[in-house]
Structure formats: structure tokens, C-alpha cells
Design an enzyme around this catalytic site. Sequence first.
Site: not given
Length: 247
Positions: A138, A151
Site C-alpha cells: 500500500s 494496517y
Amino acid sequence: MKTTGNTILVTGGGSGIGLALAQRWHDAGNTVIVTGRNAAKLEAAIAGRANMSAAQLDVTDADAIAAFAKDIVAKHPNLNVLVNNAGIMGTEDASAKRDLAEAEATVVTNILGPIRLTDALVDHLAAQADAAIVNVTSGLAFVPLPKAPTYSATKAAMHSYSVSLRAQLEGRVEVIELAPPAVRTDLTPGQSTREGYMPLGEFADEVMALFAKVPTPDEILVANVLPLRNAEAAGNFPQVLEMLKSL
């Protein structure tokens, strides 16, 4: 990574980024296997597509991963590409004591899942021609989203792991990191229609164009993710972090 003639395993391939890329790879002439926990979504993903198959897999279950790896290699001995895409994301308030169940599940899914599956398949992949491992991380691996600390940390960990794995497998298996920006998927509630997020189709098209480059880049980075990827080098990390704090 060659663009056609592969046998590709995509985890989390029943929806979102995994589904979009799996179907594009299939359209490009690859045999594709998608995995996930939702059987209905997997069947919908492969409907009407020859040389595309589905298998249920819970990447949080170490024993299931080991059994799955043996089975998938037996069924698809030409498997040469693993795409570690399955992941979960949640927001957390880490400023006070809380229930850590969601944070712990995020670590197991996003870090241990791909590490375990890679370990189960790496010997097989290393024996194949044109082998590759694609780890989906990400943009938040490079500048964290403060309201999603676990996350963001898992994606930073997988970025680091990918760098190490690439060095260890050099000359045998390509290791490619795909770091998406904010994309319109169902990863979090309301994300599929959120203004300012990149439409999934546009993202997938740009990703496929980057995979077609020769040689394949070590990092697949669409234009929208570059402000995050390059924030530290550009000297504007604090400003980008401040922007993310406001989301």
C-alpha cells in the site's frame, strides 16, 4: 515477469484489486487461480472463463495454507506466479487501552498469511521458469494513515519483507511489490464510492501497463501513489502525514 503464458495464483481474488487483476491477467492469456473465503464471490469471479479456477483458502489458518499449497501444486504443476493480495483493513483508536482482537487479526492476515503462503510455495516456484512473487502492499507502507495504525504497519512490514525476499531470491524468482494508492474497492465501508479515490478499472489498467514494462519494475507504482512513495525522499513527509491525519 512475463505478461502471458503464466499460471498465476491470486489470493483475495474474489473482489476488489485481486479480482480486477486476476481477470485482466486471464484476459491476457494466463491460467489464473483465485482464492478467498467467500465461495460465492469466487464462483462469480471465474464464471464463463476457461482456464480460470477458484479454491477457498483462509490465509489466517496456517494448517490450511500448508494443505492448500500441496494440493494446488498437484493440480497446477506449472504454477509460476504467486500474488499475495488478501488483506484486511480497519480503523483503531490506539490512544487508550482497547480490545486488540482486530489489530491481531490484521497482523495475522496481512503479514503472517503472505509469509506462510510464500514459504509453502517458494521451493516449487524456484524450480519454475519465469517465476515471480507479487506482494500487494500500500502507499500507506511509506506514510501511515494514523487512524489505521496496524494496517499501515503491516504494509510497511511487507514492503521490508519484499526487499529482503528479493535479495535472497535474486536470479531465481522475481519479487515484485505492488503498492496501491486509495482505490475504490470494498476494503472498508463506503470506500467503493469515496470521492478522491482512484476508480478500480483505471487503477487496474495502469497496473497492467506497468507490468508490461521490460524489465518489470521492482515496485509497481501508479501515478496516484507516488506522493506517498516519494514523500520522505522529497522532504515533505510531515506535510503528507498531516494531510492523512485529516482523513
